[in-house]
Design a protein around this motif. Structure first.
Motif, PDB file in Angstrom:
ATOM      1  N   ILE A 141       0.852  -1.201   0.000  1.00 25.63           N
ATOM      2  CA  ILE A 141       0.000   0.000   0.000  1.00 25.63           C
ATOM      3  C   ILE A 141       0.889   1.253   0.000  1.00 25.63           C
ATOM      4  O   ILE A 141       1.776   1.367   0.845  1.00 25.63           O
ATOM      5  CB  ILE A 141      -0.914   0.033   1.257  1.00 25.63           C
ATOM      6  N   ASP A 142       0.639   2.181  -0.924  1.00 29.07           N
ATOM      7  CA  ASP A 142       1.472   3.393  -0.948  1.00 29.07           C
ATOM      8  C   ASP A 142       0.868   4.466  -0.022  1.00 29.07           C
ATOM      9  O   ASP A 142      -0.151   4.249   0.623  1.00 29.07           O
ATOM     10  CB  ASP A 142       1.679   3.897  -2.386  1.00 29.07           C
ATOM     11  N   ARG A 143       1.498   5.643   0.021  1.00 31.12           N
ATOM     12  CA  ARG A 143       1.078   6.669   0.965  1.00 31.12           C
ATOM     13  C   ARG A 143      -0.330   7.182   0.711  1.00 31.12           C
ATOM     14  O   ARG A 143      -1.015   7.673   1.579  1.00 31.12           O
ATOM     15  CB  ARG A 143       2.077   7.835   0.935  1.00 31.12           C
ATOM     16  N   LYS A 144      -0.766   7.067  -0.564  1.00 34.34           N
ATOM     17  CA  LYS A 144      -2.112   7.558  -0.884  1.00 34.34           C
ATOM     18  C   LYS A 144      -3.165   6.460  -0.691  1.00 34.34           C
ATOM     19  O   LYS A 144      -4.327   6.634  -1.041  1.00 34.34           O
ATOM     20  CB  LYS A 144      -2.143   8.048  -2.330  1.00 34.34           C
ATOM     21  N   GLY A 145      -2.727   5.333  -0.177  1.00 30.39           N
ATOM     22  CA  GLY A 145      -3.689   4.259   0.095  1.00 30.39           C
ATOM     23  C   GLY A 145      -3.950   3.342  -1.091  1.00 30.39           C
ATOM     24  O   GLY A 145      -4.823   2.485  -1.039  1.00 30.39           O
ATOM     25  N   ASN A 146      -3.196   3.531  -2.186  1.00 28.20           N
ATOM     26  CA  ASN A 146      -3.390   2.645  -3.337  1.00 28.20           C
ATOM     27  C   ASN A 146      -2.626   1.348  -3.144  1.00 28.20           C
ATOM     28  O   ASN A 146      -1.518   1.345  -2.596  1.00 28.20           O
ATOM     29  CB  ASN A 146      -2.888   3.319  -4.626  1.00 28.20           C
ATOM     30  N   GLU A 147      -3.216   0.293  -3.643  1.00 26.21           N
ATOM     31  CA  GLU A 147      -2.552  -0.999  -3.528  1.00 26.21           C
ATOM     32  C   GLU A 147      -1.473  -1.103  -4.610  1.00 26.21           C
ATOM     33  O   GLU A 147      -1.723  -0.850  -5.783  1.00 26.21           O
ATOM     34  CB  GLU A 147      -3.569  -2.118  -3.718  1.00 26.21           C
ATOM     35  N   ILE A 148      -0.271  -1.431  -4.202  1.00 24.23           N
ATOM     36  CA  ILE A 148       0.801  -1.597  -5.188  1.00 24.23           C
ATOM     37  C   ILE A 148       1.043  -3.093  -5.339  1.00 24.23           C
ATOM     38  O   ILE A 148       1.216  -3.799  -4.356  1.00 24.23           O
ATOM     39  CB  ILE A 148       2.125  -0.937  -4.728  1.00 24.23           C
ATOM     40  N   LYS A 149       0.987  -3.546  -6.585  1.00 27.91           N
ATOM     41  CA  LYS A 149       1.242  -4.970  -6.819  1.00 27.91           C
ATOM     42  C   LYS A 149       2.736  -5.236  -6.734  1.00 27.91           C
ATOM     43  O   LYS A 149       3.524  -4.593  -7.424  1.00 27.91           O
ATOM     44  CB  LYS A 149       0.742  -5.354  -8.218  1.00 27.91           C
ATOM     45  N   GLN A 150       3.121  -6.147  -5.871  1.00 26.64           N
ATOM     46  CA  GLN A 150       4.533  -6.506  -5.775  1.00 26.64           C
ATOM     47  C   GLN A 150       4.900  -7.346  -6.999  1.00 26.64           C
ATOM     48  O   GLN A 150       4.255  -8.349  -7.276  1.00 26.64           O
ATOM     49  CB  GLN A 150       4.745  -7.311  -4.482  1.00 26.64           C
ATOM     50  N   ARG A 151       5.884  -6.926  -7.720  1.00 27.77           N
ATOM     51  CA  ARG A 151       6.265  -7.687  -8.916  1.00 27.77           C
ATOM     52  C   ARG A 151       7.471  -8.547  -8.617  1.00 27.77           C
ATOM     53  O   ARG A 151       8.445  -8.075  -8.049  1.00 27.77           O
ATOM     54  CB  ARG A 151       6.580  -6.733 -10.068  1.00 27.77           C
ATOM     55  N   THR A 152       7.372  -9.807  -9.024  1.00 26.56           N
ATOM     56  CA  THR A 152       8.557 -10.641  -8.838  1.00 26.56           C
ATOM     57  C   THR A 152       9.506 -10.372 -10.005  1.00 26.56           C
ATOM     58  O   THR A 152       9.086 -10.196 -11.142  1.00 26.56           O
ATOM     59  CB  THR A 152       8.203 -12.134  -8.806  1.00 26.56           C
TER      60      THR A 152
END
Ligand code: FNR
Length: 346
Positions: free
Chosen positions: A1-12
């Motif tokens: 989750i970034d500072r603006k509350g958006n979900e960030i997909k972790q990329r392998t």
């Protein structure tokens, strides 16, 4: 989750060890061919070589109708590069470049849309050599290294390069050691020199020596003359002692070579290919070119001759009983406002 509350997909991070890969091929390695190769079992797919300045004068557009990300030529709107979520973690963009700054600018532009970036250091065509790209970089190792290290240090995704070999094994080993010292994640090696053509034997022994002296995965290439089916891929890998293998010409002719369960009949492959060409609104010109390369001598048959007269995607599809499929999709896309070029012409 970034500072603006958006979900960030972790990329392998894409790993290049023990992989079977679709090699970069100009005009052949467009989205339908890449997706089909992945469906059939390829682990990683390289794009056709894309020239840096073409990317730099393109505009990135999210295409909601097709579900793609498009890089469109800013002057005529044609597709420079089209990709989609399905391939994002497996697609490697191959760049043609002679300039570290331009290469980095492209890399920053595309790094969130693709899995890795490759630098073409093997193309022997005059266009590339004159522009200081492709195989020209083999004889300018300092520049080649600057291009690679600039990318490795400044982009979040893996960087690779694809080379040809020199006549002299020691020259080749010096080159690859020097390129590997930049921190690249893998190196593709076509076992022929700049002057050798596809009919010349591939230097598998040289690839073996390279694999022995580097710590990063070596991707062996150049084996298509001997690769007719899936098990041949592993004979070639064995011969080269490499971690991975990259296939061009055999896949160009029938990309079901990536299937563990054996090759599919060419008719079925062409049908599967055409469905992707329709679904992703591939240009009729590029589609025709790719099908031509699959048909080869079958172009001489009456059906092949009928195919050669085709001007539209629908006409091509009709030959493989997909005319209705194509018409319906195109009507749907037109109603949603996609207006791409419909006919092959000057
Ligand atoms: C190629 N090749 C190629 N190489 C590259 O680095 N960038 C490219 O864009 C292209 N384009 C291209 C187009 C076509 C139609 C062919 C047949 C080949 C070379 C290719 O990736 C590969 O190095 C050689 O074909 C040798 O591998 P195979 O064919 O023996 O598997």
């Amino acid at each position: 989750i970034d500072r603006k509350g958006n979900e960030i997909k972790q990329r392998t991070r894409l790993d290049f060890a023990n992989k079977v890969i679709l090699a970069p091929m100009v005009r052949v390695g467009t989205l339908p061919m890449r997706l089909l190769s992945l469906d059939y079992g390829a682990d990683i797919v390289y794009t056709e070589e894309l020239i840096d300045w073409k990317f730099l004068k393109s505009i990135r557009r999210v295409n909601d109708v097709l579900g793609t990300i498009d890089y469109l030529d800013s002057s005529d709107g044609t597709v420079v590069f089209r990709t989609c979520e399905k391939e994002r973690d497996k697609v490697v963009v191959q760049l043609g470049t002679s300039d570290p700054c331009r290469a980095l600018r492209v890399a920053k532009l595309i790094e969130n849309d693709v899995a890795a970036i490759d630098i073409n250091m093997g193309c022997p065509k005059e266009f590339s050599l004159k522009g200081g790209m492709g195989a020209a970089l083999l004889t300018q190792p300092e520049k080649a290294k600057t291009i690679l290290s600039n990318l490795v240090q400044n982009v979040s995704i893996p960087v690779t390069c694809k080379i040809r070999v020199f006549e002299d094994i020691n020259d080749t080993l010096n080159l690859v050691k020097s390129l590997a010292s930049t921190g690249i994640s893998a190196i593709g090696v076509h076992g022929r020199t700049k002057l050798e053509r596809p009919q010349h034997p591939n230097r598998c022994e040289t690839i073996r020596k390279i694999a022995e002296c580097l710590d990063i995965p070596v991707i062996a290439n150049g084996g298509s003359r001997e690769i007719e089916n899936y098990s041949d891929i592993f004979k070639f890998k064995e011969q080269c002692g490499s971690s991975s293998v990259m296939i061009a010409r055999t896949a160009e002719g029938n990309c079901s070579v990536f299937r563990q369960d054996g090759m599919k009949h060419l008719e079925e492959v062409i049908k599967d290919y055409l469905k992707y060409a329709v679904d992703y609104d591939n240009s009729p010109c590029n589609t025709k070119y790719c099908v031509q390369n699959m048909l080869k001598e079958l172009q001489e048959t009456p059906r092949g001759k009928k195919f050669l007269e085709c001007q539209t995607l629908e006409q091509i599809c009709a030959i493989w009983d997909l005319g209705d499929y194509c018409r319906q999709k195109q009507l749907e896309y037109q109603s949603k406002g996609i207006l791409s070029r419909r006919e092959i012409g000057p």
